[in-house]
Design a protein around this motif. Structure first.
Motif, mmCIF file in Angstrom:
data_model
loop_
_atom_site.group_PDB
_atom_site.id
_atom_site.type_symbol
_atom_site.label_atom_id
_atom_site.label_comp_id
_atom_site.label_asym_id
_atom_site.label_seq_id
_atom_site.Cartn_x
_atom_site.Cartn_y
_atom_site.Cartn_z
ATOM 1 N N ILE A 1 0.835 -1.208 0.000
ATOM 2 C CA ILE A 1 0.000 0.000 0.000
ATOM 3 C C ILE A 1 0.864 1.250 0.000
ATOM 4 O O ILE A 1 0.686 2.158 -0.834
ATOM 5 C CB ILE A 1 -0.944 -0.010 1.216
ATOM 6 C CG1 ILE A 1 -1.991 -1.114 1.069
ATOM 7 C CG2 ILE A 1 -1.628 1.354 1.366
ATOM 8 C CD1 ILE A 1 -2.860 -1.306 2.293
ATOM 9 N N PHE A 2 1.794 1.330 0.929
ATOM 10 C CA PHE A 2 2.590 2.552 1.046
ATOM 11 C C PHE A 2 3.628 2.669 -0.067
ATOM 12 O O PHE A 2 3.978 3.784 -0.471
ATOM 13 C CB PHE A 2 3.268 2.604 2.413
ATOM 14 C CG PHE A 2 2.310 2.847 3.546
ATOM 15 C CD1 PHE A 2 1.671 4.068 3.685
ATOM 16 C CD2 PHE A 2 2.022 1.842 4.459
ATOM 17 C CE1 PHE A 2 0.776 4.292 4.716
ATOM 18 C CE2 PHE A 2 1.136 2.056 5.496
ATOM 19 C CZ PHE A 2 0.509 3.286 5.626
ATOM 20 N N LEU B 1 6.752 3.701 4.953
ATOM 21 C CA LEU B 1 7.441 2.589 4.306
ATOM 22 C C LEU B 1 8.779 2.320 4.986
ATOM 23 O O LEU B 1 9.131 1.162 5.255
ATOM 24 C CB LEU B 1 7.658 2.922 2.825
ATOM 25 C CG LEU B 1 8.169 1.791 1.926
ATOM 26 C CD1 LEU B 1 7.201 0.617 1.934
ATOM 27 C CD2 LEU B 1 8.367 2.299 0.510
ATOM 28 N N GLY B 2 9.525 3.385 5.277
ATOM 29 C CA GLY B 2 10.788 3.209 5.979
ATOM 30 C C GLY B 2 10.597 2.663 7.386
ATOM 31 O O GLY B 2 11.383 1.828 7.849
ATOM 32 N N GLY B 3 9.539 3.121 8.072
ATOM 33 C CA GLY B 3 9.269 2.619 9.414
ATOM 34 C C GLY B 3 8.902 1.147 9.421
ATOM 35 O O GLY B 3 9.331 0.389 10.300
ATOM 36 N N ILE B 4 8.103 0.723 8.445
ATOM 37 C CA ILE B 4 7.729 -0.691 8.349
ATOM 38 C C ILE B 4 8.961 -1.554 8.134
ATOM 39 O O ILE B 4 9.150 -2.581 8.802
ATOM 40 C CB ILE B 4 6.708 -0.899 7.218
ATOM 41 C CG1 ILE B 4 5.359 -0.278 7.592
ATOM 42 C CG2 ILE B 4 6.528 -2.384 6.912
ATOM 43 C CD1 ILE B 4 4.362 -0.262 6.455
ATOM 44 N N THR B 5 9.814 -1.147 7.208
ATOM 45 C CA THR B 5 11.013 -1.932 6.913
ATOM 46 C C THR B 5 11.939 -1.994 8.118
ATOM 47 O O THR B 5 12.482 -3.057 8.448
ATOM 48 C CB THR B 5 11.750 -1.326 5.702
ATOM 49 O OG1 THR B 5 10.892 -1.370 4.563
ATOM 50 C CG2 THR B 5 13.020 -2.109 5.394
ATOM 51 N N THR B 6 12.130 -0.865 8.791
ATOM 52 C CA THR B 6 12.994 -0.845 9.969
ATOM 53 C C THR B 6 12.458 -1.744 11.071
ATOM 54 O O THR B 6 13.212 -2.512 11.691
ATOM 55 C CB THR B 6 13.130 0.595 10.497
ATOM 56 O OG1 THR B 6 13.647 1.438 9.470
ATOM 57 C CG2 THR B 6 14.063 0.646 11.695
#
Length: 218
Positions: free
Chosen positions: A172-173, A194-199
């Protein structure tokens, strides 16, 4: 750890789960879309972000069942589980090897495939950025699904059912970041999400994957 990474890269390429398989599937998806929705450039440009991200997601999914399967079959996984190196580190290296052989080629090829979908010029840089940020999460989440299904016969379908719902936020993001970038809108929110999810995935999921492997090896 570097030796394990090098070994997994070689195994992934030799087993046919490397560069060629994911890229070929990605190309097939992108090529078939115009046949389904029509060749009109405006429609293709509007749906291109979602199609490119969906193609990348499914291409990453193809080789997930091989992450631990080969090691389980030859007994290497038992040795890795009892080795003095942390099992969480082993899982991380396997996720990195999967991303290098699957995710990274998709990041490089996506702008070329975007031309087939009439992706707008301003969106190309955001396409690369979103895939660079998002595809590592796909590989790490994939190790969790592979760890849960390791040792199961024909566990590929179960693996897909387990992993696909976890991929939805990244999808989604990632697509929203490209869409906003193409339209000249603010991209801070999807970029940070998106960066927060990956981190968060990189920080937490290897521990869950290692625990699942320990349970399956008992």
């Amino acid at each position: 750890m570097l030796a394990l990474l090098s070994r997994d890269l070689k195994l992934a390429i030799r087993a046919g789960g490397g560069f060629g398989l994911g890229l070929a599937f990605f190309l097939i998806v992108v090529t078939l879309v115009p046949f389904g929705v029509g060749p009109e450039g405006g429609i293709l440009a509007r749906i291109a972000p979602g199609i490119l991200w969906l193609g990348s997601l499914l291409a990453c999914l193809l080789s997930l069942d091989r992450i631990f399967a080969l090691d389980f079959e030859d007994g290497s996984l038992d040795l890795l589980a009892t080795a003095p190196v942390p099992l969480e580190g082993v899982v991380t290296m396997k996720a990195l090897a999967h991303w290098i052989t699957t995710g990274l080629p998709l990041v490089v090829a996506a702008p070329v495939f975007g031309v087939l979908l009439h992706l707008e010029g301003a969106a190309y840089q955001w396409l690369v950025i979103s895939l660079l940020l998002g595809t590592p999460a796909l590989s790490v989440l994939g190790t969790f699904g592979a760890a849960l299904t390791v040792g199961l016969k024909r566990g590929g379908l179960l693996l897909s059912l387990l992993v696909l719902p976890l991929y939805v936020p990244t999808l989604i993001f990632g697509a929203e970041l490209i869409r906003r970038g193409a339209e000249g809108m603010a991209t801070q929110v999807p970029l940070l999400m998106l960066g927060g999810i990956t981190t968060a995935v990189i920080a937490v999921v290897p521990f869950a994957s290692a625990a699942a492997i320990r349970v399956n090896l008992r």
